[in-house]
Write a protein that holds these residues in place. Structure first.
Motif, PDB file in Angstrom:
ATOM      1  N   ASN A  79       0.850  -1.184   0.000  1.00  0.00           N
ATOM      2  CA  ASN A  79       0.000   0.000   0.000  1.00  0.00           C
ATOM      3  C   ASN A  79       0.888   1.239   0.000  1.00  0.00           C
ATOM      4  OD1 ASN A  79      -1.840   2.045   0.409  1.00  0.00           O
ATOM      5  ND2 ASN A  79      -2.756   1.162   2.243  1.00  0.00           N
ATOM      6  N   TYR A  80       0.877   1.973  -1.090  1.00  0.00           N
ATOM      7  CA  TYR A  80       1.765   3.143  -1.195  1.00  0.00           C
ATOM      8  C   TYR A  80       1.016   4.452  -0.991  1.00  0.00           C
ATOM      9  CZ  TYR A  80       0.147   2.206  -5.977  1.00  0.00           C
ATOM     10  OH  TYR A  80      -0.622   1.892  -7.077  1.00  0.00           O
ATOM     11  N   SER A  81      -0.117   4.386  -0.293  1.00  0.00           N
ATOM     12  CA  SER A  81      -0.807   5.621   0.095  1.00  0.00           C
ATOM     13  C   SER A  81      -0.018   6.307   1.213  1.00  0.00           C
ATOM     14  CB  SER A  81      -2.225   5.315   0.573  1.00  0.00           C
ATOM     15  OG  SER A  81      -2.975   4.673  -0.428  1.00  0.00           O
ATOM     16  N   TYR A  82      -0.134   7.609   1.289  1.00  0.00           N
ATOM     17  CA  TYR A  82       0.570   8.360   2.321  1.00  0.00           C
ATOM     18  C   TYR A  82      -0.107   9.711   2.502  1.00  0.00           C
ATOM     19  CZ  TYR A  82       2.529  10.645  -1.784  1.00  0.00           C
ATOM     20  OH  TYR A  82       2.657  11.297  -2.983  1.00  0.00           O
ATOM     21  N   SER A  83       0.209  10.364   3.621  1.00  0.00           N
ATOM     22  CA  SER A  83      -0.282  11.710   3.870  1.00  0.00           C
ATOM     23  C   SER A  83       0.689  12.427   4.775  1.00  0.00           C
ATOM     24  CB  SER A  83      -1.673  11.677   4.527  1.00  0.00           C
ATOM     25  OG  SER A  83      -2.165  12.990   4.741  1.00  0.00           O
ATOM     26  N   MET A  84       1.028  13.661   4.421  1.00  0.00           N
ATOM     27  CA  MET A  84       1.859  14.472   5.297  1.00  0.00           C
ATOM     28  C   MET A  84       1.073  14.837   6.555  1.00  0.00           C
ATOM     29  SD  MET A  84       4.873  14.930   4.030  1.00  0.00           S
ATOM     30  CE  MET A  84       5.488  16.419   4.839  1.00  0.00           C
ATOM     31  N   PRO A  85       1.740  14.956   7.709  1.00  0.00           N
ATOM     32  CA  PRO A  85       1.033  15.395   8.916  1.00  0.00           C
ATOM     33  C   PRO A  85       0.340  16.735   8.685  1.00  0.00           C
ATOM     34  CG  PRO A  85       3.237  14.603   9.453  1.00  0.00           C
ATOM     35  CD  PRO A  85       3.160  14.665   7.967  1.00  0.00           C
ATOM     36  N   LYS A  86      -0.845  16.908   9.277  1.00  0.00           N
ATOM     37  CA  LYS A  86      -1.630  18.116   9.048  1.00  0.00           C
ATOM     38  C   LYS A  86      -0.857  19.385   9.344  1.00  0.00           C
ATOM     39  CE  LYS A  86      -6.117  15.937   9.911  1.00  0.00           C
ATOM     40  NZ  LYS A  86      -7.337  15.928  10.760  1.00  0.00           N
ATOM     41  N   GLU A  87      -0.019  19.344  10.386  1.00  0.00           N
ATOM     42  CA  GLU A  87       0.701  20.554  10.787  1.00  0.00           C
ATOM     43  C   GLU A  87       1.842  20.900   9.829  1.00  0.00           C
ATOM     44  OE1 GLU A  87       2.375  17.010  13.117  1.00  0.00           O
ATOM     45  OE2 GLU A  87       0.402  17.799  12.517  1.00  0.00           O
ATOM     46  N   LEU A  88       2.165  19.995   8.891  1.00  0.00           N
ATOM     47  CA  LEU A  88       3.253  20.256   7.946  1.00  0.00           C
ATOM     48  C   LEU A  88       2.755  20.526   6.527  1.00  0.00           C
ATOM     49  CD1 LEU A  88       5.872  17.547   9.032  1.00  0.00           C
ATOM     50  CD2 LEU A  88       5.761  19.949   9.706  1.00  0.00           C
ATOM     51  N   LEU A 141      -5.897  29.784   4.855  1.00  0.00           N
ATOM     52  CA  LEU A 141      -5.325  28.469   4.574  1.00  0.00           C
ATOM     53  C   LEU A 141      -5.819  27.418   5.568  1.00  0.00           C
ATOM     54  CD1 LEU A 141      -1.648  29.340   3.568  1.00  0.00           C
ATOM     55  CD2 LEU A 141      -3.349  28.182   2.149  1.00  0.00           C
ATOM     56  N   VAL A 142      -6.074  27.829   6.800  1.00  0.00           N
ATOM     57  CA  VAL A 142      -6.612  26.905   7.792  1.00  0.00           C
ATOM     58  C   VAL A 142      -7.978  26.388   7.334  1.00  0.00           C
ATOM     59  CG1 VAL A 142      -7.451  26.671  10.149  1.00  0.00           C
ATOM     60  CG2 VAL A 142      -5.343  27.948   9.708  1.00  0.00           C
ATOM     61  N   ALA A 143      -8.819  27.300   6.858  1.00  0.00           N
ATOM     62  CA  ALA A 143     -10.144  26.914   6.377  1.00  0.00           C
ATOM     63  C   ALA A 143     -10.050  26.033   5.136  1.00  0.00           C
ATOM     64  CB  ALA A 143     -10.970  28.163   6.074  1.00  0.00           C
ATOM     65  N   ALA A 144      -9.121  26.360   4.218  1.00  0.00           N
ATOM     66  CA  ALA A 144      -8.967  25.583   2.988  1.00  0.00           C
ATOM     67  C   ALA A 144      -8.538  24.153   3.294  1.00  0.00           C
ATOM     68  CB  ALA A 144      -7.958  26.260   2.064  1.00  0.00           C
ATOM     69  N   TYR A 145      -7.548  24.021   4.167  1.00  0.00           N
ATOM     70  CA  TYR A 145      -7.051  22.678   4.468  1.00  0.00           C
ATOM     71  C   TYR A 145      -8.024  21.881   5.333  1.00  0.00           C
ATOM     72  CZ  TYR A 145      -2.577  23.043   2.153  1.00  0.00           C
ATOM     73  OH  TYR A 145      -1.598  23.133   1.193  1.00  0.00           O
ATOM     74  N   SER A 146      -8.902  22.553   6.036  1.00  0.00           N
ATOM     75  CA  SER A 146      -9.950  21.834   6.757  1.00  0.00           C
ATOM     76  C   SER A 146     -10.848  21.109   5.769  1.00  0.00           C
ATOM     77  CB  SER A 146     -10.770  22.820   7.599  1.00  0.00           C
ATOM     78  OG  SER A 146     -11.853  22.155   8.222  1.00  0.00           O
ATOM     79  N   LYS A 147     -11.210  21.781   4.680  1.00  0.00           N
ATOM     80  CA  LYS A 147     -12.028  21.146   3.630  1.00  0.00           C
ATOM     81  C   LYS A 147     -11.246  20.048   2.924  1.00  0.00           C
ATOM     82  CE  LYS A 147     -14.993  25.124   2.520  1.00  0.00           C
ATOM     83  NZ  LYS A 147     -15.458  26.015   1.424  1.00  0.00           N
ATOM     84  N   ILE A 148      -9.974  20.326   2.596  1.00  0.00           N
ATOM     85  CA  ILE A 148      -9.164  19.360   1.851  1.00  0.00           C
ATOM     86  C   ILE A 148      -8.942  18.091   2.669  1.00  0.00           C
ATOM     87  CG2 ILE A 148      -6.877  18.946   0.870  1.00  0.00           C
ATOM     88  CD1 ILE A 148      -6.820  21.993   0.214  1.00  0.00           C
ATOM     89  N   ASN A 149      -8.530  18.255   3.917  1.00  0.00           N
ATOM     90  CA  ASN A 149      -8.300  17.087   4.767  1.00  0.00           C
ATOM     91  C   ASN A 149      -9.587  16.304   4.980  1.00  0.00           C
ATOM     92  OD1 ASN A 149      -5.574  17.772   5.075  1.00  0.00           O
ATOM     93  ND2 ASN A 149      -5.960  18.990   6.910  1.00  0.00           N
ATOM     94  N   GLY A 150     -10.709  17.011   5.125  1.00  0.00           N
ATOM     95  CA  GLY A 150     -11.993  16.334   5.274  1.00  0.00           C
ATOM     96  C   GLY A 150     -12.357  15.535   4.040  1.00  0.00           C
ATOM     97  N   ALA A 151     -12.063  16.087   2.849  1.00  0.00           N
ATOM     98  CA  ALA A 151     -12.373  15.392   1.596  1.00  0.00           C
ATOM     99  C   ALA A 151     -11.542  14.120   1.455  1.00  0.00           C
ATOM    100  CB  ALA A 151     -12.131  16.322   0.412  1.00  0.00           C
ATOM    101  N   TYR A 152     -10.240  14.217   1.725  1.00  0.00           N
ATOM    102  CA  TYR A 152      -9.378  13.033   1.634  1.00  0.00           C
ATOM    103  C   TYR A 152      -9.793  11.982   2.666  1.00  0.00           C
ATOM    104  CZ  TYR A 152      -5.932  14.751  -1.744  1.00  0.00           C
ATOM    105  OH  TYR A 152      -5.296  15.164  -2.894  1.00  0.00           O
ATOM    106  N   ASN A 153     -10.201  12.437   3.831  1.00  0.00           N
ATOM    107  CA  ASN A 153     -10.629  11.510   4.873  1.00  0.00           C
ATOM    108  C   ASN A 153     -11.881  10.753   4.449  1.00  0.00           C
ATOM    109  OD1 ASN A 153     -10.417  10.341   7.476  1.00  0.00           O
ATOM    110  ND2 ASN A 153     -11.985  11.731   8.251  1.00  0.00           N
TER     111      ASN A 153
END
Length: 258
Positions: A79-88, A141-153
């Motif tokens: 499984n080559y899926s990955y995700s950078m930590p949210k804070e990075l 950017l906080v609001a944007a990544y909240s949507k992005i991380n939610g979508a990937y999740n």
């Protein structure tokens, strides 16, 4: 071809050209380890033996690849899926988008949409951040990544739902839509909205729905009322392969279409 039970995987067969296919199988790690123990004692190349064994569990796939010869050696990938930590994912003078941020090996062909829409949200947030002269208010950017991380999740959990043999999946729901089970149409409609990309702004609502589908009590009720019924276990759809997968067009027809 879905592989049920604890295999939690599937077989793919895609045409690449005339008389040329790509054929592979996805399996749960635990199942692979179990089969390795069984096959290693009998086969020097247990991976090749496992590959052939799983392909031949499907009569349909067996028929498709009958007489085929491999063009290359077997490749095995984890499984080559990955995700950078949210804070990075973003910081001073940088923001990660697309595969630089997160990659999920999907079953829904949603990767390009995730990357492109995520990039759009980040670019709009950067524009807002750079043009906000007084610098007040929440970081866009906080609001944007909240949507992005939610979508990937959401996509990640949809994949886990697809492979989970102890949950009500969209595939199972679709098998019972009819006059007696019209309420399941709501579940399929939700699945269509999800696959259409309706999960960036509403990821929290969809997550509640996915968690509901994985409820043990709901699955037990679904199993008792639907899955365990004799008519649910048809061996065939009743149609022939020739009608479902008509013969490939000849070269002249292909040229005319092009």
């Amino acid at each position: 071809v879905y592989l049920g039970g604890e295999k939690k995987g599937w077989i793919w067969v895609f045409p690449l050209g005339k008389d040329w296919l790509t054929v592979g199988v996805v399996l749960e790690n635990k199942y692979i380890r179990e089969q390795k123990s069984l096959l290693s004692a009998q086969n020097e190349d247990w991976q090749q033996a496992l590959y052939e064994q799983e392909l031949l569990t499907s009569p349909f796939v067996e028929k498709l690849i009958a007489g085929a010869q491999p063009e290359s050696l077997l490749r095995v990938e984890g499984n080559y899926s990955y995700s950078m930590p949210k804070e990075l994912k973003f910081g001073a003078n940088y923001a990660l988008v697309g595969d630089a941020s997160t990659f999920i090996d999907p079953i829904f062909s949603s990767g390009i949409f995730l990357s492109m829409n995520g990039s759009r949200l980040v670019s709009e947030a950067i524009h807002q951040k750079l043009t906000n002269s007084n610098g007040s208010g929440d970081d866009p950017l906080v609001a944007a990544y909240s949507k992005i991380n939610g979508a990937y999740n959401i996509v990640h959990n949809l994949i886990r739902l697809f492979y989970n043999p102890h949950s009500v999946t969209f595939a199972a729901a679709s098998g019972v839509v009819g006059e007696n089970h019209t309420k399941h149409e709501d579940a399929m409609a939700a699945g269509h909205y999800l696959l259409a990309g309706d999960f960036f702004d509403r990821h929290e609502e969809y997550m509640e729905f996915i968690e509901y589908l994985q409820s043990p009590s709901l699955f037990e009720k679904f199993k008792y009322t639907i899955i365990d019924r004799k008519e649910f276990h048809a061996d065939s759809c009743g149609d022939s392969d020739e009608n479902i997968f008509p013969s490939a067009m000849n070269e002249q027809d292909i040229q005319e279409v092009v």
